[in-house]
Scaffold this motif. Sequence first.
Motif, mmCIF file in Angstrom:
data_model
loop_
_atom_site.group_PDB
_atom_site.id
_atom_site.type_symbol
_atom_site.label_atom_id
_atom_site.label_comp_id
_atom_site.label_asym_id
_atom_site.label_seq_id
_atom_site.Cartn_x
_atom_site.Cartn_y
_atom_site.Cartn_z
ATOM 1 N N ASN A 175 138.129 -1.383 60.094
ATOM 2 C CA ASN A 175 137.379 -2.375 59.536
ATOM 3 C C ASN A 175 136.856 -3.271 60.560
ATOM 4 O OD1 ASN A 175 137.469 -1.293 56.821
ATOM 5 N ND2 ASN A 175 139.432 -2.518 56.621
ATOM 6 N N GLU A 176 137.391 -3.814 61.603
ATOM 7 C CA GLU A 176 137.210 -4.587 62.401
ATOM 8 C C GLU A 176 135.900 -4.088 63.155
ATOM 9 O OE1 GLU A 176 141.604 -6.751 63.439
ATOM 10 O OE2 GLU A 176 140.605 -5.386 64.778
ATOM 11 N N ALA A 177 136.091 -2.753 63.613
ATOM 12 C CA ALA A 177 134.942 -2.192 64.193
ATOM 13 C C ALA A 177 133.592 -2.057 63.389
ATOM 14 C CB ALA A 177 135.405 -0.771 64.511
ATOM 15 N N ILE A 178 133.899 -1.794 61.886
ATOM 16 C CA ILE A 178 132.768 -1.820 61.136
ATOM 17 C C ILE A 178 131.930 -3.219 61.137
ATOM 18 C CG2 ILE A 178 132.103 -1.467 58.601
ATOM 19 C CD1 ILE A 178 134.418 0.494 58.476
ATOM 20 N N ALA A 179 132.736 -4.147 61.080
ATOM 21 C CA ALA A 179 132.262 -5.589 61.011
ATOM 22 C C ALA A 179 131.623 -5.787 62.092
ATOM 23 C CB ALA A 179 133.480 -6.707 60.764
ATOM 24 N N ALA A 180 132.153 -5.155 63.425
ATOM 25 C CA ALA A 180 131.305 -5.413 64.789
ATOM 26 C C ALA A 180 130.020 -4.640 64.732
ATOM 27 C CB ALA A 180 131.957 -5.159 65.992
ATOM 28 N N LYS A 181 129.888 -3.686 64.095
ATOM 29 C CA LYS A 181 128.662 -2.628 64.018
ATOM 30 C C LYS A 181 127.664 -3.201 63.174
ATOM 31 C CE LYS A 181 127.603 2.174 63.218
ATOM 32 N NZ LYS A 181 127.346 2.586 64.515
ATOM 33 N N ARG A 182 128.256 -3.835 61.744
ATOM 34 C CA ARG A 182 127.309 -4.627 61.265
ATOM 35 C C ARG A 182 126.739 -5.979 61.962
ATOM 36 N NH1 ARG A 182 130.679 -8.244 57.361
ATOM 37 N NH2 ARG A 182 130.691 -9.393 59.529
ATOM 38 N N ASP A 183 127.421 -6.408 62.531
ATOM 39 C CA ASP A 183 127.023 -7.790 63.405
ATOM 40 C C ASP A 183 126.118 -7.570 64.379
ATOM 41 O OD1 ASP A 183 130.157 -9.353 63.424
ATOM 42 O OD2 ASP A 183 128.429 -9.353 61.606
ATOM 43 N N ALA A 184 126.164 -6.075 64.982
ATOM 44 C CA ALA A 184 125.238 -5.723 65.984
ATOM 45 C C ALA A 184 123.979 -5.190 65.402
ATOM 46 C CB ALA A 184 125.783 -4.343 66.714
ATOM 47 N N TYR A 185 123.964 -4.666 64.265
ATOM 48 C CA TYR A 185 122.863 -4.405 63.584
ATOM 49 C C TYR A 185 121.918 -5.587 63.109
ATOM 50 C CZ TYR A 185 123.044 0.605 62.865
ATOM 51 O OH TYR A 185 123.067 1.845 62.987
ATOM 52 N N LEU A 186 122.522 -6.801 62.738
ATOM 53 C CA LEU A 186 121.994 -7.980 62.458
ATOM 54 C C LEU A 186 121.227 -8.591 63.752
ATOM 55 C CD1 LEU A 186 124.592 -9.363 59.952
ATOM 56 C CD2 LEU A 186 122.229 -8.353 59.454
ATOM 57 N N GLU A 187 122.041 -8.698 64.864
ATOM 58 C CA GLU A 187 121.488 -9.289 66.059
ATOM 59 C C GLU A 187 120.519 -8.423 66.432
ATOM 60 O OE1 GLU A 187 125.849 -10.820 67.591
ATOM 61 O OE2 GLU A 187 124.799 -9.461 68.715
ATOM 62 N N ALA A 188 120.253 -7.048 66.085
ATOM 63 C CA ALA A 188 118.978 -6.252 66.582
ATOM 64 C C ALA A 188 117.894 -6.488 65.754
ATOM 65 C CB ALA A 188 119.470 -4.791 66.611
ATOM 66 N N GLY A 189 117.848 -7.566 64.889
ATOM 67 C CA GLY A 189 116.795 -7.716 63.912
ATOM 68 C C GLY A 189 116.812 -7.112 62.606
ATOM 69 N N ILE A 244 144.881 -10.577 46.788
ATOM 70 C CA ILE A 244 144.164 -10.336 45.694
ATOM 71 C C ILE A 244 142.527 -9.687 46.215
ATOM 72 C CG2 ILE A 244 142.528 -11.174 43.571
ATOM 73 C CD1 ILE A 244 145.075 -13.131 43.124
ATOM 74 N N THR A 245 141.979 -10.509 47.206
ATOM 75 C CA THR A 245 140.630 -10.311 47.425
ATOM 76 C C THR A 245 140.501 -9.300 48.857
ATOM 77 O OG1 THR A 245 140.346 -12.259 48.587
ATOM 78 C CG2 THR A 245 139.835 -12.232 46.326
ATOM 79 N N GLY A 246 141.651 -9.329 49.704
ATOM 80 C CA GLY A 246 141.478 -8.609 50.896
ATOM 81 C C GLY A 246 140.733 -9.586 51.868
ATOM 82 N N SER A 247 140.603 -8.970 52.983
ATOM 83 C CA SER A 247 139.916 -9.533 54.423
ATOM 84 C C SER A 247 140.018 -8.443 55.471
ATOM 85 C CB SER A 247 140.518 -10.869 54.821
ATOM 86 O OG SER A 247 141.795 -10.643 55.663
ATOM 87 N N SER A 248 139.222 -9.006 56.479
ATOM 88 C CA SER A 248 139.294 -8.106 57.724
ATOM 89 C C SER A 248 140.504 -7.805 58.309
ATOM 90 C CB SER A 248 138.265 -8.521 58.689
ATOM 91 O OG SER A 248 139.110 -9.710 59.404
ATOM 92 N N LEU A 249 141.609 -8.501 58.061
ATOM 93 C CA LEU A 249 142.919 -8.457 58.293
ATOM 94 C C LEU A 249 144.042 -7.741 57.291
ATOM 95 C CD1 LEU A 249 143.386 -11.570 60.625
ATOM 96 C CD2 LEU A 249 142.576 -9.407 61.248
ATOM 97 N N GLY A 256 140.559 -5.972 46.270
ATOM 98 C CA GLY A 256 139.176 -6.839 46.632
ATOM 99 C C GLY A 256 138.366 -6.138 47.899
ATOM 100 N N ASN A 257 137.015 -6.376 48.344
ATOM 101 C CA ASN A 257 136.416 -5.828 49.058
ATOM 102 C C ASN A 257 136.453 -6.791 50.480
ATOM 103 O OD1 ASN A 257 134.821 -8.052 48.675
ATOM 104 N ND2 ASN A 257 132.933 -6.874 47.807
ATOM 105 N N GLY A 258 137.452 -7.832 50.407
ATOM 106 C CA GLY A 258 137.404 -8.738 51.755
ATOM 107 C C GLY A 258 136.309 -9.681 51.965
ATOM 108 N N ASP A 259 135.652 -10.288 51.020
ATOM 109 C CA ASP A 259 134.496 -11.176 51.084
ATOM 110 C C ASP A 259 135.549 -12.615 51.186
ATOM 111 O OD1 ASP A 259 132.986 -13.245 48.957
ATOM 112 O OD2 ASP A 259 131.751 -12.034 50.396
ATOM 113 N N ASP A 260 134.864 -13.476 52.163
ATOM 114 C CA ASP A 260 135.551 -14.671 52.314
ATOM 115 C C ASP A 260 135.253 -15.654 51.481
ATOM 116 O OD1 ASP A 260 136.178 -13.997 54.774
ATOM 117 O OD2 ASP A 260 134.464 -14.855 56.115
ATOM 118 N N PHE A 261 133.911 -15.556 50.623
ATOM 119 C CA PHE A 261 134.010 -16.367 49.551
ATOM 120 C C PHE A 261 134.675 -16.261 48.278
ATOM 121 C CE2 PHE A 261 131.638 -17.784 45.490
ATOM 122 C CZ PHE A 261 131.351 -19.194 45.940
ATOM 123 N N ALA A 262 134.738 -14.867 48.173
ATOM 124 C CA ALA A 262 135.863 -14.461 47.032
ATOM 125 C C ALA A 262 137.077 -15.048 47.295
ATOM 126 C CB ALA A 262 135.811 -13.062 46.635
#
Length: 576
Positions: A245-259, A370-375, A426-432
């Motif tokens: 999940n940490e690697a998936i989050a990093a992959k997501r961030d890399a896509y966002l940084e790529a525009g 209840i909601t989970g997180s990256s950890l 849950g799906n690990g959403d911070d706001f949730a």
Amino acid sequence: MQLAHVSIEQLSVSAVNMRHSKRAPDISDILPSVRARGVLVPLLVRPNGAPDSFEIVAGRRRYFAARAVADERGEAEPLPCAIMEDGDDADALEASLIENIARLDPDEVSQWETFSRLIGQGRTIADVAATFGITEHQVKRILALGDLLPKIREAYRRDEIDTETVRHLTMASKAQQKDWLALYADPDNRAPRGWQLKQWLFGGQSISTKVALFAIEDYAGLIVSDLFGEDSYFADADLFWQTQNEAIAAKRDAYLEAGWSEVVVLEPGQYFHSWDYEKTPKKKGGKVVITISQRGEVEAHEGYLSRKEAHRARSNDEGSEQAETPAKPSRPELSGPMQNYVDLHRHAAARTAMLEHPGAALRLMVAHAITGSSLWQVRPDPQRAANETVAASIAGCKAEAAFDDKRREVLALIGTDDEDGPIAGGNGDDFATASVFARLLALSDDDVMRVLAIVMAETLASGSAVVEALGNHINVNMGDYWQPDDAFFELLRDKEVANEMLADIGGRLVADGNVSEKVKTQKKIIRDFLMGENGRQKVDDWLPRWMKFPVESYTKRGGFRTADQWSKVQSLFVSQ
């Protein structure tokens, strides 16, 4: 054979038509297509003796559908016809038979080839359904074949794979399909099919190191290999998912940084159906959709918009001759290293200060559960039933009903709209997580403990040694929640065990007197004791040894997992 358009008034059904009858045929399946497109396949007709008059040798249902549409609209269009030369009735009957056999439905793979071409040309699923007179659900089911590898589709076309197996394979990732094909092609192995394939796809926790997004050398847990060292697996599934999940989050961030404008991460096991999307380049707002299989495989689908979003984007483009160039994003206030510096110092201060506020820590822990997180990854026990008999028994049992009542009370406490679903998972959403934390801060300690108890109960692994430890510690009386039901007796098939149960409930003398009887007979006597029927004295509150806490066996044969689990932890809870 002459081709011509013939007025509907000049046509009648021939007596040699193999579908000839006085009763009007069922045309519900082809009527939508005739409404939308008219009659496309020519009717086979021949002159019937009268001038400009023809009788239908083949195509009776198309003729009736055209008449129905003509009645609806008040006007009739000429129908395409292939006009046979005058001949005898045998020729006409043969032609009718050949034409009807030729109209047999094409196989599903051929349908997929046609449907996918239409979708590629801009048709919607609703358009395809209307054209072919089937439901949208049927169209989607056929389009799902596009998720299969070509070799699997061809095997299905040749009837080498059954429909149930193909349905399950459409839910598999490409890597899983390749693994399955390898088994299918190997004469020394048997590829799983049907329900066994579903278990093969989704069951177990064997996660191959091949699916990891992260560097294996950075993995802190244990990795096990097979005897030949060709395949290796993560021994700790929970640690794998945390790292993945940490690697998936990093992959997501890399896509966002790529525009990329947006990156959508689907939940594990949620499928990406390409027919619901249109390929859209990044510069036109295309998104990235990341899918995660139950086995940990990650796929990134770059450059997609849902069909609704793509249609909206085209509408906006049509309003101006040239799309505006998106504004270049301004330079962020903090550099990456400075943001990291701020994050780590705030994290260190907040967690140290929290040690003086155990009430807040308790509530924050429950919110994470209840909601989970990256950890955190907490999943409710799926309560998988081995068959429908077991599933029906669990669904109707007293303990499940009482648990559902308590869960609904707790869901109301934390303000969750879904009154039927689980609390945890849950799906690990911070706001949730923050939302649940805020809600818990407003509750009393007693109410928070009620929430915690439900979350722990949902995530208690069935069949584990922890269940045995818990049941023994709190002295669970199974008689308060369970009574022998039809499913119990249906699943009881061991003659030796049935005789020991009969000894428990009716005494050794009764058991010995029936030791050679069939299992069915001994189960009937046990039921008689429970009901007080057929001259047997009624026995109340009987529990099989299997259902007691602590659990006991009826034989010394072994193979009773529950007893083995209790034996593993018994010394921790019972003084020797």
